[in-house]
Motif scaffolding. Structure first.
Motif, PDB file in Angstrom:
ATOM      1  N   MET A   1       2.278  40.659   9.135  1.00  0.00           N
ATOM      2  CA  MET A   1       2.564  39.691   8.085  1.00  0.00           C
ATOM      3  C   MET A   1       3.767  40.093   7.245  1.00  0.00           C
ATOM      4  N   ASP A   2       4.361  41.240   7.531  1.00  0.00           N
ATOM      5  CA  ASP A   2       5.434  41.765   6.689  1.00  0.00           C
ATOM      6  C   ASP A   2       6.552  40.765   6.396  1.00  0.00           C
ATOM      7  N   PRO A   3       6.991  39.950   7.379  1.00  0.00           N
ATOM      8  CA  PRO A   3       8.082  39.011   7.060  1.00  0.00           C
ATOM      9  C   PRO A   3       7.734  38.026   5.953  1.00  0.00           C
ATOM     10  N   TRP A   4       6.457  37.792   5.709  1.00  0.00           N
ATOM     11  CA  TRP A   4       6.050  36.833   4.678  1.00  0.00           C
ATOM     12  C   TRP A   4       5.814  37.485   3.316  1.00  0.00           C
TER      13      TRP A   4
ATOM     14  N   GLN B   1      -2.232  40.604  -0.303  1.00  0.00           N
ATOM     15  CA  GLN B   1      -0.947  40.538  -0.989  1.00  0.00           C
ATOM     16  C   GLN B   1      -0.311  39.156  -0.846  1.00  0.00           C
ATOM     17  N   PHE B   2      -0.380  38.610   0.360  1.00  0.00           N
ATOM     18  CA  PHE B   2       0.222  37.299   0.594  1.00  0.00           C
ATOM     19  C   PHE B   2      -0.493  36.222  -0.217  1.00  0.00           C
ATOM     20  N   ILE B   3      -1.806  36.236  -0.191  1.00  0.00           N
ATOM     21  CA  ILE B   3      -2.567  35.233  -0.938  1.00  0.00           C
ATOM     22  C   ILE B   3      -2.254  35.327  -2.428  1.00  0.00           C
ATOM     23  N   SER B   4      -2.101  36.537  -2.926  1.00  0.00           N
ATOM     24  CA  SER B   4      -1.775  36.720  -4.340  1.00  0.00           C
ATOM     25  C   SER B   4      -0.431  36.089  -4.681  1.00  0.00           C
ATOM     26  N   ARG B   5       0.556  36.248  -3.810  1.00  0.00           N
ATOM     27  CA  ARG B   5       1.874  35.664  -4.070  1.00  0.00           C
ATOM     28  C   ARG B   5       1.802  34.133  -4.080  1.00  0.00           C
TER      29      ARG B   5
ATOM     30  N   ARG C   1       1.769  27.422   1.518  1.00  0.00           N
ATOM     31  CA  ARG C   1       0.380  27.013   1.268  1.00  0.00           C
ATOM     32  C   ARG C   1      -0.350  26.763   2.586  1.00  0.00           C
ATOM     33  N   ARG C   2       0.353  26.200   3.576  1.00  0.00           N
ATOM     34  CA  ARG C   2      -0.289  25.968   4.874  1.00  0.00           C
ATOM     35  C   ARG C   2      -0.674  27.286   5.536  1.00  0.00           C
ATOM     36  N   ILE C   3       0.243  28.262   5.486  1.00  0.00           N
ATOM     37  CA  ILE C   3      -0.053  29.566   6.074  1.00  0.00           C
ATOM     38  C   ILE C   3      -1.207  30.237   5.325  1.00  0.00           C
ATOM     39  N   ALA C   4      -1.222  30.095   4.000  1.00  0.00           N
ATOM     40  CA  ALA C   4      -2.311  30.671   3.221  1.00  0.00           C
ATOM     41  C   ALA C   4      -3.655  30.070   3.637  1.00  0.00           C
ATOM     42  N   ASP C   5      -3.678  28.781   3.898  1.00  0.00           N
ATOM     43  CA  ASP C   5      -4.919  28.137   4.347  1.00  0.00           C
ATOM     44  C   ASP C   5      -5.376  28.710   5.686  1.00  0.00           C
TER      45      ASP C   5
END
Length: 402
Positions: free
Chosen positions: A89-92, A161-165, A106-110
């Motif tokens: 997931m590093d690129p995100w 981390q991604f969800i937090s962002r 938001r789509r990726i987070a879902d």
């Protein structure tokens, strides 16, 4: 090549809930699996916490299995459909703030949230670029119940981390809820002595060991530090305090696990037994030894803390001495080959033998080998047998010591 021969006895710093004990260099024989039988053999005062931990792990596993069983019964199908295999997931994780407010983020987070296990974690190497997990589909791309869930290969910590962002940009309740479930998972997975296993709920074998390999524990403690310091606005103040306390216990376990030889601290193994904190092996080709790559990341983590802490200062300084003593000069490691090259280096074997610091290698036959040329091509070129990671520590240590 520099070769340092160490004294024959190896003494491990004691686990926080268990006394220190002497380990011979044949530490491959030390069991890594955490079982009720081993817990029952602990001193009476130590048993309740570990027994409760095992019971909580069993309950979390039952929740995960029950959720998928219900889906399969509803569909009238079996077996599970495997989750799609993906990459890091590093690129995100380093996008600009505007991107995290985008429809794509938001789509990726879902999709990410859809693969969160009922117990709260994530498996590794999942593909989040496609659609969300479907009913009857497993949580793992590795196998039906392999690495469900885990801290291996940056799993769980990077999803959080991604969800937090995304939450910071969009403020969605679904993101907050998923992050809080993830944090609860991290806190539950922590051993009574402060370390973390590779896989939780426990999966047995070397997965139960306190895992420094692939930066698993360093990533967890780093995430907890960020939460405690308020860098994740998604959490409430009381959650920050829980994260701070958990991180402190984690650091204490890291310090307790540092290998000692004749009373002198060296570095860390890839895995350490959950109860004794003795270094242990993992897969057949990953023998018990000092792991230079994992140790470098641990030292970098410790260097984020104040040098005024005497225990941390001593641990870092000792590891740096070991890095300097075991550094190889005049060699480069390229495409699976160790090449003599004047002026190259420093370089370290990924694994060093506990008593001698000799480089050790392995095939899938579980035999320790001391020469890279004895490794079959599948393992020789499919694994990283040397590392430059400690060089980062040596580059930074003078500034930290000052």
């Amino acid at each position: 090549m520099t070769l340092v021969r160490l004294a024959p006895s190896l003494v491990l710093a004691g686990a926080l809930l268990a006394p220190a004990e002497t380990q011979e260099a044949t530490a491959d024989k030390v069991p890594a699996r955490l079982t009720a039988e081993r817990v029952a053999a602990l001193p009476v005062a130590q048993r309740p916490a570990w027994t409760a931990y095992l019971e909580a792990s069993d309950a979390a596993r039952a929740v995960d299995h029950a959720a998928l069983d219900r889906e399969l019964r509803g569909l009238g199908t079996n077996p599970l459909a495997r989750a799609p295999l993906g990459r890091s997931m590093d690129p995100w994780l380093d996008k600009g703030d505007a991107w995290y407010a985008s429809d794509e983020a938001r789509r990726i987070a879902d999709v990410v949230i859809s693969y969160q296990t009922p117990s709260g974690g994530w498996s590794k190497r999942l593909d989040f670029t496609g659609g969300s997990r479907q009913p009857g589909q497993g949580y793992s791309a590795e196998g039906d119940w392999s690495y469900v869930a885990t801290f291996d290969n940056d799993a769980t910590t990077t999803q959080m981390q991604f969800i937090s962002r995304v939450f910071d940009a969009a403020g969605r309740t679904t993101d907050r809820d998923a992050f809080e479930r993830g944090l609860a998972y991290v806190l539950r997975a922590q051993y009574p002595n402060g370390c973390w296993p590779q896989v939780y709920p426990l999966a047995g074998s070397y997965h139960d060991a306190a895992t420094f390999n692939d930066d698993a524990m360093a990533n967890v403690i780093g995430l907890l530090d960020a939460i405690a310091q308020g860098r994740h606005r998604i959490v409430a103040p009381e959650q920050r305090e829980a994260a701070r306390a958990s991180a402190a216990r984690g650091v204490a376990c890291v310090l307790a696990a540092q290998i000692r030889v004749d009373g002198v601290h060296t570095a860390w193994g890839a895995q350490h037994d959950a109860l004794t904190l003795a270094p242990v092996g993992a897969r057949a080709y990953e023998h018990t030894g000092v792991d230079a790559a994992a140790s470098a990341r641990i030292v970098e983590l410790l260097m984020t803390r104040p040098r005024s802490d005497a225990a941390i200062r001593a641990a870092v300084d000792a590891a740096v001495v070991w890095f300097r003593a075991t550094a190889m000069h005049g060699y480069a490691y390229e495409k699976g080959e160790l090449i003599a090259r004047p002026g190259a280096g420093p370089l370290w074997p990924r694994f060093s033998e506990l008593r001698t610091n000799r480089a050790i290698f392995g095939n899938r036959d579980a035999i320790v080998r001391y020469d890279l040329s004895e490794i079959v091509p599948e393992r020789k070129y499919g694994y990283g047998w040397y590392t430059t990671s400690p060089a980062r520590v040596l580059d930074a240590i003078s500034r930290w010591q000052e």
